[in-house]
Design a protein around this motif. Structure first.
Motif, PDB file in Angstrom:
ATOM      1  N   THR A 150      -4.844  -6.846  -4.453  1.00  0.00           N
ATOM      2  CA  THR A 150      -3.460  -7.163  -4.802  1.00  0.00           C
ATOM      3  C   THR A 150      -3.322  -7.032  -6.310  1.00  0.00           C
ATOM      4  OG1 THR A 150      -3.890  -9.525  -5.061  1.00  0.00           O
ATOM      5  CG2 THR A 150      -3.208  -8.779  -2.877  1.00  0.00           C
ATOM      6  N   ALA A 152       4.647  -7.653  -6.726  1.00  0.00           N
ATOM      7  CA  ALA A 152       3.256  -7.527  -6.303  1.00  0.00           C
ATOM      8  C   ALA A 152       3.102  -6.328  -5.386  1.00  0.00           C
ATOM      9  CB  ALA A 152       2.812  -8.803  -5.579  1.00  0.00           C
ATOM     10  N   VAL A 186       0.038  -4.738  -2.397  1.00  0.00           N
ATOM     11  CA  VAL A 186      -1.227  -4.856  -1.683  1.00  0.00           C
ATOM     12  C   VAL A 186      -1.634  -3.455  -1.266  1.00  0.00           C
ATOM     13  CG1 VAL A 186      -2.442  -5.899   0.268  1.00  0.00           C
ATOM     14  CG2 VAL A 186      -0.518  -7.118  -0.801  1.00  0.00           C
ATOM     15  N   LEU A 216      -1.032 -15.073  -2.203  1.00  0.00           N
ATOM     16  CA  LEU A 216      -0.780 -13.880  -1.418  1.00  0.00           C
ATOM     17  C   LEU A 216      -1.843 -13.669  -0.354  1.00  0.00           C
ATOM     18  CD1 LEU A 216       0.486 -11.321  -4.043  1.00  0.00           C
ATOM     19  CD2 LEU A 216       1.794 -12.354  -2.191  1.00  0.00           C
TER      20      LEU A 216
END
Length: 191
Positions: A149, A107, A109, A189
């Motif tokens: 994200t 992932a 951000v 998240l």
């Protein structure tokens, strides 16, 4: 409003003053054939105008908007072919409602100082690699900043992060890549 063929163009004007934002939206409505998706204040006292339409009409609307905005214009964005993953986030944020995966993905951000900068970075990330946008926040409750994200294989996340970083430029506040996030935060998240 003129019929929009194919992928519509996206335009956003981000203004320092709410009153000027309303004036700009009014001028765009009166002088152009474009769809205003939203015109509203956000955190930090800024005003956002989201536009959708054909490329030629968008060019005209953005020119009108920038002219009327004058020194109140913080940032602007014109994407003739916005990636399809941007549209669900406009004009409202997208919350990651418990996304799950059989495979723990990587992932990232991405956080920017402007909404325009974020959507430009998000468009570049989506076009630069196979990633899925999971969560998008556009200025509300976070002092006018924005973040999103995304998930994907680590190589794709790295490529998308590089593309986002290159497009956001000085509007980028932070960008973090999370290889194989902990099971406890997958889908959570951002809450």
């Amino acid at each position: 409003m003129a019929e929009v063929e194919g992928s519509p163009a996206l335009g956003i004007l981000e203004l320092e003053h709410i009153a000027r934002g309303v004036l700009v939206a009014d001028a765009i409505c009166k002088r152009t054939e474009i769809e205003i998706l939203a015109s509203r204040p956000i955190s930090g006292g800024k005003h956002l105008i989201y536009l959708r339409g054909g490329v030629a009409e968008m060019e005209e609307a953005m020119e009108v908007g920038r002219d009327i905005a004058g020194t109140s214009l913080i940032d602007s964005l014109f994407l003739p072919m916005a990636d399809e993953q941007l549209w669900p986030a406009i004009p409202d944020s997208v919350n990651a409602q418990g996304w799950t995966s059989d495979v723990i993905l990587s992932a990232a951000v991405v956080e920017t100082s402007t909404i325009c900068g974020l959507l430009l970075a998000m468009d570049a990330a989506c076009k630069g690699a196979e990633v899925v946008v999971r969560d998008v926040r556009l200025g509300m409750g976070i002092m006018g900043k924005a973040f999103f994200t995304m998930t994907g294989d680590l190589d794709d996340i790295q490529a998308a992060a590089d593309a986002a970083r290159a497009m956001a430029c000085d509007r980028l506040l932070a960008l973090e890549v999370i290889p194989a996030p902990a099971n406890e935060i997958v889908g959570l998240l951002i809450q």
